[in-house]
Design a protein around this motif. Sequence first.
Motif, short mmCIF file in Angstrom:
data_model
loop_
_atom_site.label_atom_id
_atom_site.label_comp_id
_atom_site.label_asym_id
_atom_site.label_seq_id
_atom_site.Cartn_x
_atom_site.Cartn_y
_atom_site.Cartn_z
N MET A 1 39.89 41.79 39.65
CA MET A 1 38.79 41.08 40.29
C MET A 1 38.19 40.10 39.29
O MET A 1 37.68 40.50 38.26
CB MET A 1 37.75 42.10 40.74
N PRO A 2 38.28 38.80 39.60
CA PRO A 2 37.75 37.80 38.67
C PRO A 2 36.23 37.89 38.52
O PRO A 2 35.51 38.06 39.49
CB PRO A 2 38.13 36.46 39.32
N GLU B 1 35.36 33.75 34.84
CA GLU B 1 36.71 33.32 35.24
C GLU B 1 36.65 32.36 36.42
O GLU B 1 37.38 31.37 36.47
CB GLU B 1 37.55 34.54 35.59
N TYR C 1 38.02 28.45 36.63
CA TYR C 1 38.85 27.83 37.67
C TYR C 1 38.17 26.59 38.25
O TYR C 1 38.83 25.58 38.52
CB TYR C 1 39.15 28.82 38.78
N ASP D 1 45.79 28.44 37.51
CA ASP D 1 47.04 29.19 37.50
C ASP D 1 47.76 28.94 38.82
O ASP D 1 47.38 29.47 39.85
CB ASP D 1 46.74 30.68 37.31
N ARG E 1 51.15 34.68 40.82
CA ARG E 1 50.01 35.52 40.43
C ARG E 1 48.71 34.77 40.67
O ARG E 1 47.72 35.32 41.16
CB ARG E 1 50.13 35.93 38.97
N GLY E 2 48.69 33.48 40.30
CA GLY E 2 47.50 32.66 40.50
C GLY E 2 47.16 32.47 41.96
O GLY E 2 45.98 32.45 42.34
N ARG F 1 45.70 35.72 43.10
CA ARG F 1 44.36 35.87 42.51
C ARG F 1 43.34 34.95 43.19
O ARG F 1 42.16 35.31 43.30
CB ARG F 1 44.44 35.54 41.02
N SER F 2 43.78 33.79 43.67
CA SER F 2 42.86 32.85 44.30
C SER F 2 42.27 33.40 45.60
O SER F 2 41.21 32.94 46.04
CB SER F 2 43.54 31.50 44.56
N TRP G 1 40.85 36.09 45.88
CA TRP G 1 39.58 36.76 45.56
C TRP G 1 38.42 35.87 46.01
O TRP G 1 37.33 36.37 46.29
CB TRP G 1 39.47 37.07 44.07
N TRP H 1 39.78 28.29 45.68
CA TRP H 1 38.68 28.30 44.70
C TRP H 1 37.60 27.30 45.08
O TRP H 1 36.42 27.55 44.86
CB TRP H 1 39.19 28.06 43.28
#
Length: 194
Positions: A1-2, A6, A10, A29, A33-34, A37-38, A40, A112
Motif C-alpha cells: 500500500m503506497p 510515494e 508519482y 513505474d 508491477r507499476g 500498484r497504480s 491503489w 495516479w
Amino acid sequence: MPRLAEVLFYLRGLWLLSKADPAHARYLDFTERGVARSFWALAYSFPLMVASELVSLTRLVQPSIDLTVMALLRTALIQGLSWMAPLVVLGVVCMVSGLPRAFLKIIVATNWLSLPVNLFAALAIFLIATGLQPLASIILLLFQIVLLAAFLFEVRIIYLLMSEKVLPTAVAIIASAITALLVTDIGTRYIVGV
C-alpha cells in the motif's frame, strides 16, 4: 500500500511527464508491477467517490433519493464502472492505433492523476452540500476550474504517451470521455431507480 510520500513521488513524475521531461521515468513505474500498484489510487479514492456521489444524490439534486443499502451498493457499482470503463476504451483505442505499449503507461498515469482529482472533487461536493453562501458558489466555480485544468493536463499526458500522435490522442480522449459520461448518466438513473 503506497504511503503519502510515494503517492507524491508519482505525482511529481506526472508533472515532469507533462513537461516532456525525460526524468519522469525515474518517478513513474510503467512496468506490470507499476500498473498493478497504480490501482491503489482507486482504493484510496473509492470510498470518497461513493460518499460524494451519495451526498450529491441525497442533498444536491431534486428529487433527492433516500439513503438505503441498495442505493449504496448501486453507487459503489457505478463508481467502479466509471473508473474501469474508460480504461477499457483507452485500451481498445491503443490497440487499434497500433500503440499497445502506450496502454500500460496511460493506465499508470491516469490512475495516479485521478487520485488528487477525486479527492478534490469529494471535498468540493461536501462543501457545496453545506449550502453556505457565498462559499458554496465559490467552491462550485473553483471545482469547475480544477476539473477543466485536470482534463487539459490529462490530454497533454495522453498525447505524450501516445507518441505525440494527434488523431489517436483525440480518439482516446473523446472515446473515454463519452464512455465516462454514458456510465455516469445511465448509472445515475440506475441508482435513483428510474
